[in-house]
Design a protein around this motif. Structure first.
Motif, mmCIF file in Angstrom:
data_model
loop_
_atom_site.group_PDB
_atom_site.id
_atom_site.type_symbol
_atom_site.label_atom_id
_atom_site.label_comp_id
_atom_site.label_asym_id
_atom_site.label_seq_id
_atom_site.Cartn_x
_atom_site.Cartn_y
_atom_site.Cartn_z
ATOM 1 N N LYS A 217 -10.316 -10.104 6.944
ATOM 2 C CA LYS A 217 -10.299 -9.790 8.650
ATOM 3 C C LYS A 217 -9.160 -9.224 8.990
ATOM 4 O O LYS A 217 -8.662 -9.040 10.372
ATOM 5 C CB LYS A 217 -11.037 -10.304 8.870
ATOM 6 C CG LYS A 217 -11.093 -11.312 10.357
ATOM 7 C CD LYS A 217 -12.601 -12.296 10.568
ATOM 8 C CE LYS A 217 -13.244 -12.658 11.776
ATOM 9 N NZ LYS A 217 -13.880 -14.006 12.214
ATOM 10 N N LYS A 218 -7.912 -10.655 8.635
ATOM 11 C CA LYS A 218 -6.582 -9.918 9.425
ATOM 12 C C LYS A 218 -6.282 -9.573 9.437
ATOM 13 O O LYS A 218 -5.138 -8.636 10.477
ATOM 14 C CB LYS A 218 -6.004 -11.454 7.989
ATOM 15 C CG LYS A 218 -3.817 -11.313 8.968
ATOM 16 C CD LYS A 218 -3.625 -12.417 8.149
ATOM 17 C CE LYS A 218 -2.557 -12.613 8.857
ATOM 18 N NZ LYS A 218 -0.914 -13.247 7.321
ATOM 19 N N GLU B 246 -7.628 -5.817 9.250
ATOM 20 C CA GLU B 246 -8.222 -5.684 10.675
ATOM 21 C C GLU B 246 -7.874 -6.588 12.473
ATOM 22 O O GLU B 246 -8.059 -5.617 12.878
ATOM 23 C CB GLU B 246 -9.891 -5.841 10.516
ATOM 24 C CG GLU B 246 -10.844 -5.171 11.404
ATOM 25 C CD GLU B 246 -12.304 -4.851 11.193
ATOM 26 O OE1 GLU B 246 -12.807 -4.397 12.099
ATOM 27 O OE2 GLU B 246 -12.512 -4.969 10.246
ATOM 28 N N GLU B 247 -7.793 -7.106 12.322
ATOM 29 C CA GLU B 247 -7.571 -7.561 13.206
ATOM 30 C C GLU B 247 -6.033 -7.143 13.855
ATOM 31 O O GLU B 247 -5.848 -7.354 14.963
ATOM 32 C CB GLU B 247 -7.492 -9.226 13.363
ATOM 33 C CG GLU B 247 -8.729 -9.793 13.813
ATOM 34 C CD GLU B 247 -8.788 -11.540 13.414
ATOM 35 O OE1 GLU B 247 -7.403 -12.211 12.803
ATOM 36 O OE2 GLU B 247 -9.694 -11.863 13.357
ATOM 37 N N GLU B 248 -5.242 -7.587 12.750
ATOM 38 C CA GLU B 248 -3.436 -6.423 12.819
ATOM 39 C C GLU B 248 -3.845 -5.387 13.789
ATOM 40 O O GLU B 248 -2.944 -4.836 14.384
ATOM 41 C CB GLU B 248 -2.219 -6.954 12.371
ATOM 42 C CG GLU B 248 -2.386 -8.558 11.461
ATOM 43 C CD GLU B 248 -1.736 -8.721 10.595
ATOM 44 O OE1 GLU B 248 -1.496 -8.029 9.787
ATOM 45 O OE2 GLU B 248 -1.245 -9.574 9.854
ATOM 46 N N LEU C 198 -6.779 -3.785 15.048
ATOM 47 C CA LEU C 198 -6.732 -3.723 16.336
ATOM 48 C C LEU C 198 -5.343 -4.382 17.646
ATOM 49 O O LEU C 198 -5.466 -3.468 17.868
ATOM 50 C CB LEU C 198 -8.109 -4.571 16.146
ATOM 51 C CG LEU C 198 -8.796 -4.846 17.589
ATOM 52 C CD1 LEU C 198 -9.265 -3.283 18.007
ATOM 53 C CD2 LEU C 198 -9.926 -5.355 17.713
ATOM 54 N N SER C 199 -5.023 -4.958 17.266
ATOM 55 C CA SER C 199 -3.767 -5.171 17.924
ATOM 56 C C SER C 199 -2.748 -4.766 17.889
ATOM 57 O O SER C 199 -2.582 -4.121 19.128
ATOM 58 C CB SER C 199 -3.334 -6.969 17.611
ATOM 59 O OG SER C 199 -2.331 -7.071 18.343
#
Length: 287
Positions: A153-154, A156-158, A160-161
């Protein structure tokens, strides 16, 4: 190489005639057989791959003649050894003969005299216009920020950011192609400034396509999630669906109609032949 060259000239050997007075210059003679310039040229005209090879390497002509001589010598020796009476050889000869007769009969009954008039082509185009329809297409660029395979998840968040940050720069007026070269992780388009070329529906993965076809020309998309990661897309042009005018696709129309005529002739001929000859098919015996 030897096997390929033998294959190119095997028909010349099987169907050579004894030496006789020839208008065409003789290239080689072996026993009762002859190879003329016309024979050689005809074989080249029927074999585009061989013709292309000789265009690049003209000296290969001499090699072909040498192979013709060698194979003809072997063929003569095989005949003198009585191999024509061998059941396996006889079966192979009959198979080759069947294929050659079929090809020539097809050319005579199906292809001979086959043509399309201008009127026929235009009428075919008018009655099949929908078959030539070119669907709506989009010209677009993208920037891909990948998510590592098996990423958590981390990760993916990175990703997306990062995609959101790049989008902000684009909305502030940054050049899309320049940022694609700098940030995109798609090796296939990165050096082209993210250029995807033109594409229609069905050519891209569904989730990407669905989002992109909703965009307006010039619009910068929000990050689009696919199995590859996050995409930022800009649509540069939308090309409406269209049917090209006859003049632009005339050659294609003529070729399509020729194929239709071939199929009709062949279908009628096969029905005629099935009435004349006994035919049995047992698909249940297939291995």
């Amino acid at each position: 190489m030897l096997k390929r060259l033998i294959g190119c000239f095997v028909l010349l050997i099987l169907f050579s005639f004894p030496v006789r007075a020839e208008k065409s210059p003789v290239i080689a003679k072996v026993g009762p057989y002859t190879l003329t310039r016309d024979d050689f040229q005809k074989e080249l005209e029927n074999n585009a791959q061989l013709k292309a090879l000789l265009t690049l390497k003209p000296d290969m002509k001499k090699v072909l003649v040498e192979r013709w001589v060698e194979v003809t010598l072997l063929g003569l020796a095989g005949r003198d050894a009585g191999l024509e009476k061998d059941p396996a050889v006889r079966k192979e000869i009959e198979e080759q003969t069947r294929m050659i007769l079929a090809r020539h009969y097809y050319e005579k009954r199906i292809l001979q005299g086959l043509k399309v008039s201008e009127k026929e082509a235009q009428e075919y185009y008018l009655s099949h216009r929908k078959d030539y329809r070119i669907p709506e297409r989009i010209k677009a660029r993208h920037i891909l920020i990948r998510i590592p395979e098996g990423g958590d998840k981390k990760a993916e968040e990175e990703a997306l950011s990062r995609a959101r940050e790049i989008r902000k720069k684009l909305l502030s007026g940054a050049d899309f192609a320049e940022l694609a070269r700098r940030y995109s992780e798609d090796p296939g388009t990165k050096d082209r400034g993210g250029d995807l070329g033109t594409f229609s529906r069905g050519q891209m993965i569904p989730e990407f396509e669905e989002a992109v076809f909703r965009l307006k020309v010039g619009q910068i998309s929000s990050p689009i999630r696919t199995r590859f990661g996050y995409h930022i897309v800009q649509v540069e042009a939308k090309i409406p669906a269209q049917i090209p005018p006859y003049a632009r696709i005339k050659k294609r129309v003529i070729q399509d109609l020729l194929e239709v005529k071939k199929e009709k002739r062949l279908s009628a001929l096969l029905m005629e032949l099935k009435k004349k000859y006994s035919v049995e098919v047992h698909p249940e015996n297939l291995p």
